[in-house]
Design an enzyme around this catalytic site. Structure first.
Site, PDB file in Angstrom:
ATOM      1  N   SER A  77       0.829  -1.209   0.000  1.00 53.86           N
ATOM      2  CA  SER A  77       0.000   0.000   0.000  1.00 53.86           C
ATOM      3  C   SER A  77       0.866   1.263   0.000  1.00 53.86           C
ATOM      4  O   SER A  77       1.669   1.456  -0.900  1.00 53.86           O
ATOM      5  CB  SER A  77      -0.967  -0.040   1.187  1.00 53.86           C
ATOM      6  OG  SER A  77      -2.038   0.863   1.003  1.00 53.86           O
ATOM      7  N   ASP A 136      -5.645  -3.646  -2.319  1.00 54.71           N
ATOM      8  CA  ASP A 136      -4.620  -3.323  -1.329  1.00 54.71           C
ATOM      9  C   ASP A 136      -4.010  -4.576  -0.695  1.00 54.71           C
ATOM     10  O   ASP A 136      -4.718  -5.438  -0.172  1.00 54.71           O
ATOM     11  CB  ASP A 136      -5.262  -2.465  -0.234  1.00 54.71           C
ATOM     12  CG  ASP A 136      -4.252  -1.773   0.654  1.00 54.71           C
ATOM     13  OD1 ASP A 136      -3.316  -2.437   1.126  1.00 54.71           O
ATOM     14  OD2 ASP A 136      -4.417  -0.566   0.888  1.00 54.71           O
TER      15      ASP A 136
END
Length: 272
Positions: free
Chosen positions: A56, A168
């Protein structure tokens, strides 16, 4: 044996024979700006990072660093940039943010690099919603991989790549320590920007979602952190949605890294 050498741009770098230092950068949305402060201290100390693994926001900052973007440029850019300027909102279907704008910004900042062209080997973590499996991205355009890794479910539209629906990496692997190990690192420094404080204030839906991920992963993260050699944990009273507080996050990362630096140097000395 420890020795020093000068790179092309005149920076002295501490290198240790037979030691490969890996950096594992966690997710954390706005809290992930702390990675910049950590990298600043590592650069100033002349510690050579041999490989990077990021999830991320850790993937985004790691990609910029691995491409050769100077930390001081990252610092100035992130302190000045507003989060809205990076985002392109769309009518909700699979997400609120299309993600093309931030992908293009990362493309420019990394100079359209592929993984093979990076100054430092990098691996980026995402999750395939179809299979439910972790996906490690280390080929092709770096900006595309970062776009996948930052796609917080419900906010970013997932990225379709080779019949995979990528979101993510923090869904399954918030601190990619094992990924750094698989890259060949035998000394791993993890930077954890997660939320574990009970008094954390929630300012948006993003905070609720990311906090939920953290709760689900607490035991996994604790187990992972026992497999690293050293953990840098910045003191962050910043919610994941507070991108306007980038400067505070960067400063917190720098403070934590400076406090940990003697331990890092001692660790490298022990392993020589």
């Amino acid at each position: 044996m420890i020795w020093q050498t000068c790179l092309l741009k005149g920076r002295c770098v501490i290198m240790i024979e037979n030691i490969k230092v890996g950096l594992a950068l966690s997710g954390g949305a706005a809290r992930g700006f702390a990675h910049i402060g950590v990298l600043k201290v590592i650069d100033e100390a002349g510690i050579k990072i041999d490989c990077l693994a990021g999830t991320s926001m850790g993937a985004l900052i790691g990609a910029l660093y691995a491409s050769g973007l100077k930390v001081k440029v990252m610092d100035r850019l992130m302190r000045a940039a507003g989060s809205v300027s990076w985002l392109d909102f769309v009518f909700p279907r699979m997400g609120l943010i299309k993600g093309e704008k931030i992908e293009e910004i990362v493309r420019l900042l990394t100079r359209r690099s592929t993984f093979e062209q990076l100054r430092i080997p990098l691996a980026v973590v995402a999750v395939d919603l179809y299979s439910g499996e972790k996906v490690v991205l280390n080929e092709g355009l770096v900006c595309r991989a970062v776009r996948a890794s930052i796609s917080i479910p419900g906010f970013f539209v997932p990225l379709v790549v080779d019949n995979r629906l990528l979101v993510d990496g923090g869904v399954l692997d918030r601190i990619p320590i094992e990924v750094a190990r698989e890259m060949g690192a035998n000394v791993i420094i993890a930077v954890d920007t997660g939320i574990y404080k009970r008094n954390t204030k929630f300012n948006s839906v993003l905070d609720v979602v990311t906090r939920s991920f953290d709760i689900m992963q607490q035991e996994i993260c604790r187990s992972q952190l026992t497999k690293t050699d050293l953990v840098i944990s910045p003191e962050l009273d910043i919610a994941p949605s507070q991108f306007e507080r980038a400067a505070e996050a960067i400063d917190a990362g720098e403070r934590a890294a400076r406090e940990t630096l003697p331990q890092i140097l001692a660790l490298l000395e022990q392993r020589k």
